[in-house]
Design a protein around this motif. Sequence first.
Motif, PDB file in Angstrom:
ATOM      1  N   ARG A 112       0.813  -1.211   0.000  1.00 32.30           N
ATOM      2  CA  ARG A 112       0.000   0.000   0.000  1.00 32.30           C
ATOM      3  C   ARG A 112       0.846   1.260   0.000  1.00 32.30           C
ATOM      4  O   ARG A 112       0.356   2.344  -0.283  1.00 32.30           O
ATOM      5  CB  ARG A 112      -0.926   0.015   1.223  1.00 32.30           C
ATOM      6  CG  ARG A 112      -0.233   0.134   2.574  1.00 32.30           C
ATOM      7  CD  ARG A 112      -1.236   0.003   3.711  1.00 32.30           C
ATOM      8  NE  ARG A 112      -0.613   0.127   5.024  1.00 32.30           N
ATOM      9  CZ  ARG A 112      -0.487   1.269   5.686  1.00 32.30           C
ATOM     10  NH1 ARG A 112      -0.910   2.385   5.145  1.00 32.30           N
ATOM     11  NH2 ARG A 112       0.088   1.296   6.869  1.00 32.30           N
ATOM     12  N   TYR A 113       2.137   1.098   0.302  1.00 38.19           N
ATOM     13  CA  TYR A 113       3.001   2.273   0.388  1.00 38.19           C
ATOM     14  C   TYR A 113       4.441   1.850   0.140  1.00 38.19           C
ATOM     15  O   TYR A 113       4.835   0.724   0.460  1.00 38.19           O
ATOM     16  CB  TYR A 113       2.887   2.917   1.769  1.00 38.19           C
ATOM     17  CG  TYR A 113       3.068   4.417   1.752  1.00 38.19           C
ATOM     18  CD1 TYR A 113       2.002   5.268   1.474  1.00 38.19           C
ATOM     19  CD2 TYR A 113       4.308   4.988   2.002  1.00 38.19           C
ATOM     20  CE1 TYR A 113       2.164   6.648   1.454  1.00 38.19           C
ATOM     21  CE2 TYR A 113       4.482   6.365   1.990  1.00 38.19           C
ATOM     22  CZ  TYR A 113       3.405   7.192   1.711  1.00 38.19           C
ATOM     23  OH  TYR A 113       3.564   8.558   1.672  1.00 38.19           O
ATOM     24  N   GLY A 114       5.217   2.756  -0.443  1.00 35.47           N
ATOM     25  CA  GLY A 114       6.622   2.489  -0.681  1.00 35.47           C
ATOM     26  C   GLY A 114       7.509   3.530  -0.020  1.00 35.47           C
ATOM     27  O   GLY A 114       7.123   4.704   0.095  1.00 35.47           O
ATOM     28  N   TYR A 115       8.676   3.104   0.404  1.00 36.77           N
ATOM     29  CA  TYR A 115       9.663   4.013   0.991  1.00 36.77           C
ATOM     30  C   TYR A 115      10.983   3.859   0.238  1.00 36.77           C
ATOM     31  O   TYR A 115      11.394   2.739  -0.091  1.00 36.77           O
ATOM     32  CB  TYR A 115       9.908   3.700   2.472  1.00 36.77           C
ATOM     33  CG  TYR A 115       8.759   4.067   3.371  1.00 36.77           C
ATOM     34  CD1 TYR A 115       8.631   5.356   3.886  1.00 36.77           C
ATOM     35  CD2 TYR A 115       7.784   3.127   3.711  1.00 36.77           C
ATOM     36  CE1 TYR A 115       7.572   5.697   4.718  1.00 36.77           C
ATOM     37  CE2 TYR A 115       6.726   3.451   4.537  1.00 36.77           C
ATOM     38  CZ  TYR A 115       6.629   4.745   5.037  1.00 36.77           C
ATOM     39  OH  TYR A 115       5.573   5.087   5.857  1.00 36.77           O
ATOM     40  N   ILE A 116      11.624   4.977  -0.031  1.00 39.40           N
ATOM     41  CA  ILE A 116      12.987   4.971  -0.551  1.00 39.40           C
ATOM     42  C   ILE A 116      13.896   5.377   0.596  1.00 39.40           C
ATOM     43  O   ILE A 116      13.872   6.528   1.046  1.00 39.40           O
ATOM     44  CB  ILE A 116      13.142   5.923  -1.746  1.00 39.40           C
ATOM     45  CG1 ILE A 116      12.232   5.496  -2.893  1.00 39.40           C
ATOM     46  CG2 ILE A 116      14.602   5.961  -2.209  1.00 39.40           C
ATOM     47  CD1 ILE A 116      12.203   6.483  -4.053  1.00 39.40           C
ATOM     48  N   PHE A 117      14.666   4.423   1.108  1.00 38.56           N
ATOM     49  CA  PHE A 117      15.582   4.679   2.224  1.00 38.56           C
ATOM     50  C   PHE A 117      16.926   5.054   1.621  1.00 38.56           C
ATOM     51  O   PHE A 117      17.675   4.213   1.130  1.00 38.56           O
ATOM     52  CB  PHE A 117      15.710   3.435   3.102  1.00 38.56           C
ATOM     53  CG  PHE A 117      16.431   3.675   4.404  1.00 38.56           C
ATOM     54  CD1 PHE A 117      15.723   3.802   5.592  1.00 38.56           C
ATOM     55  CD2 PHE A 117      17.816   3.777   4.444  1.00 38.56           C
ATOM     56  CE1 PHE A 117      16.387   4.018   6.802  1.00 38.56           C
ATOM     57  CE2 PHE A 117      18.485   4.001   5.642  1.00 38.56           C
ATOM     58  CZ  PHE A 117      17.764   4.122   6.817  1.00 38.56           C
ATOM     59  N   LEU A 118      17.236   6.350   1.649  1.00 37.89           N
ATOM     60  CA  LEU A 118      18.366   6.901   0.911  1.00 37.89           C
ATOM     61  C   LEU A 118      19.518   7.259   1.833  1.00 37.89           C
ATOM     62  O   LEU A 118      19.318   7.836   2.908  1.00 37.89           O
ATOM     63  CB  LEU A 118      17.907   8.150   0.145  1.00 37.89           C
ATOM     64  CG  LEU A 118      18.952   8.894  -0.674  1.00 37.89           C
ATOM     65  CD1 LEU A 118      19.448   8.033  -1.836  1.00 37.89           C
ATOM     66  CD2 LEU A 118      18.368  10.197  -1.204  1.00 37.89           C
ATOM     67  N   ARG A 119      20.717   6.949   1.394  1.00 31.09           N
ATOM     68  CA  ARG A 119      21.920   7.356   2.116  1.00 31.09           C
ATOM     69  C   ARG A 119      21.910   8.869   2.326  1.00 31.09           C
ATOM     70  O   ARG A 119      21.728   9.654   1.382  1.00 31.09           O
ATOM     71  CB  ARG A 119      23.154   6.949   1.317  1.00 31.09           C
ATOM     72  CG  ARG A 119      24.457   7.420   1.927  1.00 31.09           C
ATOM     73  CD  ARG A 119      25.639   6.954   1.094  1.00 31.09           C
ATOM     74  NE  ARG A 119      26.887   7.506   1.613  1.00 31.09           N
ATOM     75  CZ  ARG A 119      28.091   7.227   1.123  1.00 31.09           C
ATOM     76  NH1 ARG A 119      28.209   6.390   0.118  1.00 31.09           N
ATOM     77  NH2 ARG A 119      29.167   7.773   1.644  1.00 31.09           N
ATOM     78  N   GLY A 120      22.092   9.292   3.555  1.00 30.09           N
ATOM     79  CA  GLY A 120      21.948  10.698   3.898  1.00 30.09           C
ATOM     80  C   GLY A 120      22.918  11.618   3.187  1.00 30.09           C
ATOM     81  O   GLY A 120      22.612  12.787   2.937  1.00 30.09           O
ATOM     82  N   GLU A 121      24.113  11.101   2.849  1.00 33.74           N
ATOM     83  CA  GLU A 121      25.103  11.942   2.170  1.00 33.74           C
ATOM     84  C   GLU A 121      24.762  12.194   0.704  1.00 33.74           C
ATOM     85  O   GLU A 121      25.367  13.051   0.060  1.00 33.74           O
ATOM     86  CB  GLU A 121      26.498  11.302   2.259  1.00 33.74           C
ATOM     87  CG  GLU A 121      27.077  11.249   3.665  1.00 33.74           C
ATOM     88  CD  GLU A 121      26.702   9.980   4.401  1.00 33.74           C
ATOM     89  OE1 GLU A 121      27.378   9.650   5.399  1.00 33.74           O
ATOM     90  OE2 GLU A 121      25.732   9.306   3.996  1.00 33.74           O
ATOM     91  N   TYR A 122      23.817  11.472   0.162  1.00 34.94           N
ATOM     92  CA  TYR A 122      23.439  11.640  -1.246  1.00 34.94           C
ATOM     93  C   TYR A 122      22.458  12.807  -1.386  1.00 34.94           C
ATOM     94  O   TYR A 122      21.275  12.635  -1.683  1.00 34.94           O
ATOM     95  CB  TYR A 122      22.816  10.349  -1.770  1.00 34.94           C
ATOM     96  CG  TYR A 122      23.807   9.292  -2.207  1.00 34.94           C
ATOM     97  CD1 TYR A 122      25.166   9.427  -1.977  1.00 34.94           C
ATOM     98  CD2 TYR A 122      23.380   8.144  -2.872  1.00 34.94           C
ATOM     99  CE1 TYR A 122      26.067   8.464  -2.369  1.00 34.94           C
ATOM    100  CE2 TYR A 122      24.267   7.170  -3.280  1.00 34.94           C
ATOM    101  CZ  TYR A 122      25.611   7.330  -3.028  1.00 34.94           C
ATOM    102  OH  TYR A 122      26.508   6.361  -3.438  1.00 34.94           O
ATOM    103  N   VAL A 123      22.967  14.002  -1.190  1.00 37.26           N
ATOM    104  CA  VAL A 123      22.116  15.195  -1.188  1.00 37.26           C
ATOM    105  C   VAL A 123      21.522  15.447  -2.568  1.00 37.26           C
ATOM    106  O   VAL A 123      20.326  15.728  -2.713  1.00 37.26           O
ATOM    107  CB  VAL A 123      22.919  16.416  -0.701  1.00 37.26           C
ATOM    108  CG1 VAL A 123      22.057  17.665  -0.754  1.00 37.26           C
ATOM    109  CG2 VAL A 123      23.441  16.181   0.717  1.00 37.26           C
ATOM    110  N   GLU A 124      22.338  15.354  -3.601  1.00 40.85           N
ATOM    111  CA  GLU A 124      21.845  15.587  -4.958  1.00 40.85           C
ATOM    112  C   GLU A 124      20.831  14.522  -5.353  1.00 40.85           C
ATOM    113  O   GLU A 124      19.827  14.809  -6.014  1.00 40.85           O
ATOM    114  CB  GLU A 124      23.018  15.610  -5.947  1.00 40.85           C
ATOM    115  CG  GLU A 124      22.616  15.946  -7.376  1.00 40.85           C
ATOM    116  CD  GLU A 124      21.945  17.302  -7.503  1.00 40.85           C
ATOM    117  OE1 GLU A 124      21.012  17.421  -8.330  1.00 40.85           O
ATOM    118  OE2 GLU A 124      22.350  18.238  -6.780  1.00 40.85           O
TER     119      GLU A 124
END
Length: 450
Positions: free
Chosen positions: A143-155
Motif C-alpha cells: 500500500r506504500y513504498g519508501y525509498i531509504f536513501l543514504r543521507g550523504e546523497y544530497v543531490e
Amino acid sequence: MKAIPKDSRLRYHCQLHQSADERRADTHPLTWRLREDGARVGFEGYCAKEGYQGATHTLKQCTPDNVIDTMKQANVRGRGGAGFSAGVKWSLTLVGDHLPRGYLICNADEMEPGTFKDRLLLEQQPHLLIEGMIIAGYANRSRYGYIFLRGEYVEAARSVALAIEEARQAGLLGSDIAGSGFDFDIALHTGAGRYICGEETALINSLEGKRANPRAKPPFPGQSGAWGKPTVVNNVETLCNVPGVMQHGADWYQGLSGGLSDDGGTKLYGVSGLVERPGLWELPIGTSGREILDRAGGMRQGHSLKAWLPGGGSTGFLLPEHLELPLDFDTIDQYGSRLGTGLIAVLSQRQSLLSLLRNLEQFFARESCGWCTPCRDGLPWTVKLLQALERGEGKPGDIELLEQHAQDLGPGLTFCAHAPGAAMPLESAIRHFRAEFEAGIAHPTLEGVS
C-alpha cells in the motif's frame, strides 16, 4: 596538476563511460535514456522514451501473480550484493484477503566501500526507479513504498523528491493509478549515515525510528517487516530492472546476457582505484573482469595490477589471473569471493595490501552496530593486529590469530552478514598474500648475536 573540486571529483567517479550511440533501448535497459551531459532525466524526457509504459501495461493487463511469475522466469537476481531471486523473494511475501497490505522499501543506502552505481540511477534517472517500485508494489500488494536513501546523497535526494512529485502530479502515484484501481504512493526517507542499514532488517528498524540493529529471523520481513506488516526490501538497481522485464518479457531479459551467464539481464559494472578512467558501464551480466578493466583504460602508467575486489569492500581479493572469469554470482562464488555490487576496486603492486586491508577493517569495526560479540569485539581486535603488522611490530602467532578471527566472524556465527562481509577480504588476503603478513612480524636480534 590542478586540484579537482570535491563535487567534481565525486561526479567524475560516477560517470557513465558509454555514448548514446552505444546504448540502445533493446540492449541497455538501465541507461539508454540517460542524457549525454549527465543531467537529470525529467518526467517529460522519461515519458518520451517509453517511460511508464511497463507500469501502465502491468496494472491494466497483468495480475500480481503474473508479475511474480515473469520475474521468476527472467531470473532477476538482487543487485545489492546477495543475488537472491527477486521473483522468489516476492513470492514469499505473506498475502491474503484477510491480511493488511504491507510495504515496499527501496534500499538506497549505498555505503559499500567502492560502490557508486545506484547513485547514478538516483541522480540522473529517478523515474525508472519509481516505475519499478509501482510494479513491485502492485506485485506484492503493497500500500506504500519508501525509498531509504543514504543521507550523504544530497543531490540524489533532490532528484528523487522532485521525481516523486512529478509522478504524483501525473496521476502515477496516489489513488487509482492510471485508472487501474491500484492505490500506491512513495515517500523518501534519508538515513543518518550507518552502513549497517544496508542489512534489510536494520534498515526497517531505522525507518521505524529505532536503533539500527538487525532483527532475528524468522520472522522474515516478507511475513513481518515494517510496523509488523509484510514488507519487501529491494536494491535500487534491482527495482530499475523491473520496468523493462514487464514491458518486453522474460525471454528478452534472459537474452540480454548474450550467453555469457545463466543469470539474466545487464549489470552496472564499474572500476575505482589507480585506473585511467574510473567509472561505470552497463554490460551483459557475465562480462569478464578483463573487459571491464580494459574499458577503464587499464592501470595508470607506472602501475600494474596486484589484486582486485570484484564487488566492493566486503568481497574477497582475487588475483590478476582471475580477470578472465565471468563476473556473475555463481562463478565468483566458486573462487572464494562474491560478485557483490559488481564494482571492481583495484590494488596496484605499488600499494600496501596491509594498509588497504587495515583501512577496510577499520571501516567495518566502526560501522558495527555492536549487537553481537564476535562482531563488536572481534573486529577491533582484527584492526589492532593489522596495525601492528603494518608497523612491522607483529608477533609470532598474529597471522594465525587473524585466521581464527576470520573463521569466528564467518557465516552463521554472527547475528547478520556484517561480520562475514568483513571477514572475506581478511581471509582471502592472508590466503593470497601471506608473505606480506609475515613481513610484518618483528624479529628482534638476539642479545649477543651480531
